[in-house]
Structures are given as C-alpha cells and as structure tokens.
Design a protein around this motif. Structure first.
Motif, PDB file in Angstrom:
ATOM      1  N   ARG A 600       1.038  -1.441   0.263  1.00  0.00           N
ATOM      2  CA  ARG A 600       0.025   0.169   0.327  1.00  0.00           C
ATOM      3  C   ARG A 600       0.928   1.304   0.067  1.00  0.00           C
ATOM      4  NH1 ARG A 600      -5.162  -0.106   0.742  1.00  0.00           N
ATOM      5  NH2 ARG A 600      -5.942  -2.357   1.164  1.00  0.00           N
ATOM      6  N   ILE A 601       2.183   1.286   0.339  1.00  0.00           N
ATOM      7  CA  ILE A 601       3.203   2.145   0.076  1.00  0.00           C
ATOM      8  C   ILE A 601       4.276   1.612  -1.218  1.00  0.00           C
ATOM      9  CG2 ILE A 601       4.577   3.699   1.275  1.00  0.00           C
ATOM     10  CD1 ILE A 601       2.745   2.721   4.158  1.00  0.00           C
ATOM     11  N   THR A 602       4.453   2.843  -1.805  1.00  0.00           N
ATOM     12  CA  THR A 602       5.765   2.967  -2.478  1.00  0.00           C
ATOM     13  C   THR A 602       6.074   3.889  -1.913  1.00  0.00           C
ATOM     14  OG1 THR A 602       4.252   1.944  -4.340  1.00  0.00           O
ATOM     15  CG2 THR A 602       6.015   2.980  -5.131  1.00  0.00           C
ATOM     16  N   LEU A 603       7.609   3.818  -2.661  1.00  0.00           N
ATOM     17  CA  LEU A 603       8.537   5.020  -1.960  1.00  0.00           C
ATOM     18  C   LEU A 603       9.958   4.114  -2.909  1.00  0.00           C
ATOM     19  CD1 LEU A 603       9.109   4.905   1.876  1.00  0.00           C
ATOM     20  CD2 LEU A 603       8.031   6.141   0.359  1.00  0.00           C
ATOM     21  N   ASN A 604      10.024   5.101  -4.371  1.00  0.00           N
ATOM     22  CA  ASN A 604      10.860   5.319  -5.101  1.00  0.00           C
ATOM     23  C   ASN A 604      12.274   5.923  -4.699  1.00  0.00           C
ATOM     24  OD1 ASN A 604       9.888   2.244  -6.146  1.00  0.00           O
ATOM     25  ND2 ASN A 604       9.036   3.342  -7.554  1.00  0.00           N
ATOM     26  N   LEU A 605      13.617   5.910  -5.531  1.00  0.00           N
ATOM     27  CA  LEU A 605      14.210   7.298  -5.355  1.00  0.00           C
ATOM     28  C   LEU A 605      15.121   6.704  -6.297  1.00  0.00           C
ATOM     29  CD1 LEU A 605      15.451   8.943  -3.152  1.00  0.00           C
ATOM     30  CD2 LEU A 605      17.604   7.510  -2.435  1.00  0.00           C
ATOM     31  N   ALA A 606      15.809   7.631  -6.562  1.00  0.00           N
ATOM     32  CA  ALA A 606      17.081   7.211  -7.594  1.00  0.00           C
ATOM     33  C   ALA A 606      17.492   8.989  -7.564  1.00  0.00           C
ATOM     34  CB  ALA A 606      16.337   7.734  -9.106  1.00  0.00           C
ATOM     35  N   GLY A 607      19.161   8.605  -7.711  1.00  0.00           N
ATOM     36  CA  GLY A 607      20.272   9.234  -7.701  1.00  0.00           C
ATOM     37  C   GLY A 607      21.088   9.651  -8.682  1.00  0.00           C
ATOM     38  N   PHE A 608      21.070  10.652  -9.357  1.00  0.00           N
ATOM     39  CA  PHE A 608      21.835  10.685 -11.146  1.00  0.00           C
ATOM     40  C   PHE A 608      23.077  11.605 -11.250  1.00  0.00           C
ATOM     41  CE2 PHE A 608      18.213  13.954 -11.727  1.00  0.00           C
ATOM     42  CZ  PHE A 608      18.988  14.756 -12.394  1.00  0.00           C
TER      43      PHE A 608
END
Length: 832
Positions: A600-608
């Motif tokens: 029920r929770i989505t946490l996405n992270l990206a670094g570029f």
C-alpha cells in the motif's frame, strides 16, 4: 481491491497522478496477444491491459497483485524495471487537464517544457535535451517524442492535443539501446488506445471560462469478425486568448486545435498483427505574443536605452504590469500548423521471440507571423519563417519472449528528413532609432532601415541510421546484468541564402544596413559515426526491494547552423561556426524501488550524475543581424540530482502522492559564452578600456565598454529549477446518484518549481521566481461508464512567467510570457 486495479504503481521518480480501474469496470476488450503488445504496454499479472478508464491517483498494487510493463520490449514487473520511468493514464490526463505536452510539467517534476510558439518549443528532462532559445533546425532534440512507437523528429510536431490517449510514459536518461532514435536525455512515449473487436465508444465534453470548449470522441469495433477492427477518434479545442491587444482590439494567445486519427488492426494470423494508422491535426490560434515585462539597464549609452528610445518616439506600452495582460503589438500574429502522417506497425510472434516493424511517414507545415520587437512601434514589421518538414522512418526489431537466462532486444533504425524554410524579415520606420547609433547620419534618418528586407531560403537534409541491441543475463533469480550497444551514423547537409534589399529594392547596402541585416550564403555539411553503450546491474534484494545501477556512454548528433552566422570584420559569415560537434554524454544512475505495508506504500529513489562535453548551446552576440542566435559548443555541463517518488493508499478510499526532484544543473566550463544583457551594448572592451561594471549605461563623457564574451563557468543551466515537486490526493465516497451506483470524489493536485534562469547566460533581469500552482476537482463517476466533475486550475490565480526574453539590440527591454490565469469549468465523459 483486485489485481486489475491498475495503472499506475508509483513507477519511478516524480510519478504523476496515474489511473486506477474503477470498481466494476472491465478491462478493454480483446487485448493483443502478449507477443504482439506494443512497446511499454502495461499489464497486470492477470493478463488484463492497464486500465485507462478509472480514477486518478497513484495506484498501489493490491496484496498479491503486480504491475507489469514492457518498457524493455518484454513483460516485467514495473518495480523490477531498472529504468527511471513515470506513467500517466488517460483518465488522469483528462482529470488534471493535461491535454498537451506543455501541461505535463505540472505533474512531472523532472520535465521542463518551454515554448514561445509551436516551432520554438523545447522539452528537457533533468535540464537536458535542447539548448534554451529560439529553435535552430540544424540540430536534434535530446528528448525523443514517440507516438505509438513512431519517432517525431521535432518537438514542434508534437504540440498537438492528446487524442484518444491510453497513457503517456516519460523515461529519463539516455535511451539509445532500446529505442530507434538515439536520445540522450530521455523519451516521452505517447500510447493511443488500440482498435477493439468489441464495439465501444467514448465521448468527453468540457466547457469553462475564457470561452473554453473541448470535445473528444472515439469509436471502435470489428469490420470483419475477429480479423479486422477499426478505431476512429477526433478532438476539438477552442479557447479565447488570455492577452488583450488594445491596438488590434482582439484577444491573443488563443487556442484553436482540431485533430483526427484512424487505426485499422488486421489480425492476419494468430501470431501476426498489422496496424495501419493515419492522423491529421490543424492548429490555427491567434498566437503567440510576448510583451513588456520589465526594463533592465544595459551598457548601451543612456540615450539608446529603452526608456529614452520610447520617449523619443512618444510611445508608452498599455501597461507596465505584465499581469494586466495588455499588449499593443502592431503585427498580426499567426501560429498556423498542419501535421499528420501514416504508419504501419507489424508484430509477428515467432514463438521464442517477436519481430516488430515500424514504418512511418510524417509531415509538418508551419505558417507563422510574429512581432519580434514585442511593442507597438514599427521596428520589425515582419518576422516569419514558414517551414515544410517531411520525414520517413523504418525500425526493425526482434525481442525475446518471456524470461530466460539470456533475454535480448536487437534492432535497426533508418531515418530521413527534409526541411524547406522561407524566411522573411522587414524593418520598419522606427528601426533606425532603436537599432542604430544616432550620432551617425544613418542613425538619424528613419529611411535608413525602413523597408530593409531579408529574404532567407533555407534547406536541410538529415539522414540517420543505427544498429542497436541490449542483452539481459539473469545470473540467478536475483542478479541481472544488462549491457547495451549502439552504432550510429548521422549525416546533415544544408543551404542558407539570405538576400537583403533596401526599402527601394537595391542590394547596395550601407554599413549601417549591413550591421542590421547582412546578406549571407553558405552550405554547411556534417557527418559522423559513433559507438555508444550502457551497462545496468540490478539486484532483487527481497520481493519488494529492488536495486539497480546504470552507466551509459551516449552521443547527441552534431549539427549545422541554419539561422545565420556571426560576421567577421568584413561583414562576411564566419564559416567555422557553420557546424557544431556532437555532444558526448557520460551518465551514472543508482535506483531503489520499494513497496511496503502490504504494497500500500511505494517509495522509490534515484540518484543521477550526467556530464556532457561539447554541449550544444545557443549563442547570441552584439551583431543585430543574428536575431535568432546561432549554435556553438560549450566546454562542459553537468547535471546531477536525486528524485524521490512516494505513493500511499492508507485506505481503499484515499490515494496520496508526493514527488520531489532536486536537480543541480550547471555549466562546468563555458569560457567564451555570450554575455548577459547587463554586460552588453557598450563599446568593445580593450586592454586600454576594460569592461565596465554590469548595468552601467554609457554617457557622452564616460562611455561603457562591453566584453566580447563572458566566462559563465559555474552558472546555472537555463530553464531548470533546482527544486521541483508534485503532490496531491484524492478521496472517494461510495454513493448512489440518479439511480447509478458509483463514487463521489474530490481531488487536489499541486506543483512547485523554484527559481530558474530564462536566459542562456544567467541574468538577474531574466530570472523567473519560483511559484506553486494548485488545481482541484470535485465529481462523480460510475462503474467506468460516467464521469462528471467540476474543476478549477490555478485556484489562487497565481501570477507567474513561463519564460522571459530580451529585445534585440541591448535596449534593456525584457519581455515575458505569463502563465495561464485561474480557469474553471466542467467535464463530462461517457463510455459505451
């Protein structure tokens, strides 16, 4: 909630509102077989297509459910795709009022879109894609636009209204080993709804203030049993302008768009689908005006600054407050364009792999009229560059079906484009006063420049061919290694001829006249081979925690200048400036995708971190004849950042999302850049006369001196905010209304962008302050059939600029293009 409640799970970085299928609705009928699903088709594990008929708000997969996409040309869980990608479904587009590319920026924090008219448009991702400024046809865009897998060569040809759109996918970072055209900043994939073998129809009508009307309709069904199906769709958008021209007594910056699309699907055999598509769109708005925003002091002599020049002509703008939305430009405005094309998509299931062919022809015809002095004085009375563009493309691709130890995508791509442009620029009786030194004889005579005319004939041919491929080695159930490679060839040739005549028709020009419009002729050429590639390593730490790391080495094709060249001391074009070198891109990215609390929770992270050598930048200088600027290679630029996406479904009634993007984009090395307005307009600086302080006007006793160029290393890249956010929520309440069982709902969508530069070389005069926008909606939807809602956009009537620019000639006049004021209306849609 069932697993068919899709699209979208908060995919990756800066996810906008996405669609979720409404309770009781059915998945679209007759989905294509898995082997023939178009690229980036989203499905769930039940096999149903990604729903596009449901409510908006980021979707959280239900327990046991999973969202599957084919962004890498095969079916994969969206949370295990090692690509930064966001998706907006068709219903979300409608409910947020996102009916063209420019409006995507409010729900996509990492996307920037700027436009002074359709031709002069640019789409950037993470601050990269196209140089900031007026369009130069001789280079390519770094953000690829694809519609049903067909590459659109110019962002201008993608400024149409979305018609019968199923969803839009925004991919960030280089996309050269999976897609036909090499795009170094990212790609925007627009996927329309496909023909259905079950009869269906959709109608959507909207009306609002500013005489806004929008109508969309589509119908689909079989022509020959289960062999041939057709889909027809159309859209109309009209709106009164938001800027009132007191001189011409009319509203400007209006909308007048029409479009039609037809698709025929032939299921030639159980494993072969052929889809023939055709589309046509026409836009003919009373557009596009930029006008007085403010004045900033340059180094030009005080009596040649804007205030003195306007006073000498007895001229005043209708208002010095741009948000009074008044102008008096004296040239009729026109932004007419026609675009369309044909394409044939073939998907052939060979068992272990699918062979895909995409053949396309497209055209774009542009018929403009602009007021390039931006005020109601006859300085430049005609400025128009009508253009006719045509392209053909062929992509052939084979991709493995299903997951095996070694998956692959192999492809070949060919592209050919021609552009013919007929430019016309005419100076008026006020041009001498504004553009020439009044101490010269010519500067005191209005006839010197009155009627001075440049007729430009511009031709362009562009050929591109490539071989590309990507392998994915599944080392075990958790670890995958995916290398990709691309071999690319580009060839460009052009011709530029500018014939300049005086008001009497003579080609014998004085030095004053040549300094404003100089005849030129040159035939630039460019060709280049390059080899690029990428490597992605991904690891499934747990079923709901996924990591990936990517390195990409990419190239953006070199180009040729097709807007005129700077002149040497003898007023001859500097031919060394006719071409620009390719951009060389080194890109690094780390990503983490997670699902929590029973998904029920989505946490996405990206670094570029992306570094570009030989960055292609727009350059202007003190020569008045190069009104549009020309292209040059900056030494190096760098963009880096962190993007966070979060989506929550605390209850089945409430969706909440919040996305953030931190983007640090700057020139690392650009030592010979054009100077900002406050360091322009004075006499040429020398060793004996060093540059004067910024913004100090010259006088008869103390002239100011301007440097020939400036070192802007370390400054911001234009057009990109350091901070950008999108956020919102939707709450629904089951209820019955007029005999229908459905849901009342209330939704909010907000966005924020921090201060950004609106000039290639940052200037305090053209910085645009940060702003936030809020949109709300209140409605009722029933079973995927009815949806009626009232909406208000820019609820607080925020005053903000989309962009700022300078008037030619270092007068200090800053002109702007305000964003839309508060708008409101009602939308009703019905599916049959």
């Amino acid at each position: 909630m069932t697993p068919t409640l899709t699209l979208l799970l908060a995919l990756q970085i800066a996810t906008p509102p996405a669609d979720v299928q409404a309770p009781g609705s059915q998945a679209p009928a007759s989905p294509a077989p898995a082997s023939a699903v178009p690229a980036s088709q989203a499905t769930d594990q039940t096999g149903g297509e990604g729903a596009t008929t449901g409510r908006t708000g980021p979707a959280i997969a239900s327990p046991g459910g999973d969202i599957v996409v084919t962004a890498r040309r095969r079916s994969e869980s969206v949370q295990t795709v090692p690509i930064a990608v966001s998706v907006i479904g068709g219903t979300a587009l409608a409910e947020t009022g996102t009916y063209n590319v420019s409006r995507l920026t409010q729900i996509q924090p990492t996307l920037q879109f700027y436009s002074t008219n359709p031709r002069n448009s640019a789409a950037n991702i993470r601050g990269l894609g196209a140089p900031f400024g007026l369009t130069n046809d001789g280079i390519e865009q770094g953000v690829g636009i694809y519609v049903d897998q067909v590459y659109y060569s110019r962002i201008a040809s993608a400024t149409f209204d979305f018609t019968d759109t199923e969803r839009i996918e925004v991919l960030r970072g280089p996309q050269g080993t999976l897609y036909g055209k090499n795009t170094t900043a990212g790609a925007i994939n627009i996927i329309t709804r496909k023909p259905s073998f079950t009869p269906e129809a959709r109608v959507e009508l909207s009306g609002g203030n500013l005489d806004f009307f929008q109508g969309k309709a589509s119908a689909s069904g079989p022509l020959v049993d289960d062999k041939v199906a057709i889909r027809l769709s159309a859209s109309v958008t009209t709106r009164r302008g938001t800027i009132y021209n007191v001189r011409q007594d009319e509203w400007q910056n209006s909308q007048d768009n029409k479009g039609v699309r037809a698709q025929i699907l032939w299921r030639a055999s159980p494993n072969l689908d052929l889809t023939l598509s055709g589309d046509y769109a026409r836009q003919n708005p009373n557009c596009c005006v930029q006008y007085y925003a403010r004045v900033g002091t340059t180094q030009r002599p005080l009596n040649r600054q804007y205030a003195a020049l306007a006073a000498a002509q007895g001229y005043q703008v209708p208002s010095t407050n741009a948000f009074d939305r008044l102008t008096d430009v004296d040239t009729d405005l026109r932004a007419k364009q026609e675009l369309g094309g044909l394409s044939l998509l073939a998907d052939w299931d060979l068992g272990g792999a699918t062979l895909t062919s995409v053949s396309a022809w497209r055209f774009w015809h542009w018929d403009p009229s602009n007021d390039r002095d931006f005020i109601g004085l006859p300085i430049t009375t005609v400025s128009a560059n009508p253009s006719q563009q045509s392209q053909v493309s062929q992509e052939l691709r084979i991709a493995s079906n299903g997951q095996r130890t070694l998956d692959y995508v192999l492809g070949a791509f060919y592209f050919y484009q021609t552009i013919d442009t007929q430019g016309l620029q005419v100076q008026g009786p006020a041009a001498s006063a504004f553009l020439l030194n009044p101490t010269s004889a010519g500067g005191r005579n209005p006839a010197t420049l009155d009627g001075l005319t440049a007729r430009n004939t511009i031709g362009f041919k562009n050929t591109s061919a490539a071989l590309f491929g990507k392998l994915t080695w599944h080392v075990d159930d958790r670890l995958s290694i995916a290398p990709g490679l691309r071999l690319n060839y580009d060839e460009k040739s052009g011709s530029y001829l500018s014939v300049v005549t005086t008001g009497s028709g003579s080609t014998n020009l004085t030095s004053d006249q040549r300094g404003v419009l100089a005849p030129q002729r040159y035939d630039p050429r460019f060709h280049n081979w390059n080899l690029s590639g990428d490597l992605t390593i991904s690891y499934q730490f747990t079923p709901d925690v996924f990591y990936y790391a990517t390195y990409a080495r990419s190239y953006k094709s070199g180009g040729i200048n097709l807007s005129g060249l700077p002149l040497d001391a003898a007023n001859q074009p500097i031919l060394a400036s006719a071409t620009v070198k390719p951009e060389k891109v080194n890109h690094f990215e780390l990503g983490l995708k997670t699902r929590l609390a029973d998904r029920r929770i989505t946490l996405n992270l990206a670094g570029f971190w992306t570094v570009i050598d030989d960055y292609q930048a727009t350059v202007t200088n003190g020569q008045l004849g190069v009104l549009r600027g020309y292209l040059a290679n900056a030494g190096r630029v760098r963009t880096r950042g962190i993007e966070l996406d979060s989506a929550f479904r605390p209850t089945d009634r409430l969706n909440v999302y919040a996305n953030a993007a931190f983007t640090d984009a700057k020139y690392v090395r650009f030592t010979d850049a054009p100077c900002p307005p406050e360091l322009s307009g004075g006499s040429a600086a020398t060793v004996a006369n060093p540059p004067s302080p910024a913004g100090r006007p010259g006088t008869s006793t103390q002239p100011s001196y301007s440097p020939a160029n400036c070192d802007i290393s370390g400054q911001w890249l234009p057009g990109v905010s350091k901070w950008a956010f999108s956020y919102g929520a939707e709450y629904q309440l089951p209820a019955s209304a007029v005999g229908l069982d459905g849901n009342f709902y209330a939704g909010y969508d907000g966005s924020y962008r921090s201060k950004f530069s609106s000039n290639p070389s940052r200037s305090l005069y053209t910085d645009i302050n940060g702003y936030s926008l809020s949109n709300v909606r209140l409605g009722y939807r029933e079973g995927g059939k009815w949806n009626a809602f009232a909406w208000v956009r820019n609820v607080f009537d925020k005053d903000y600029f989309e962009l700022l620019a300078t008037q030619s000639g270092s007068t200090g006049l800053i002109v702007g293009q305000p964003g839309d004021p508060r708008t409101y209306g009602v939308t009703v849609s019905r599916s049959f």
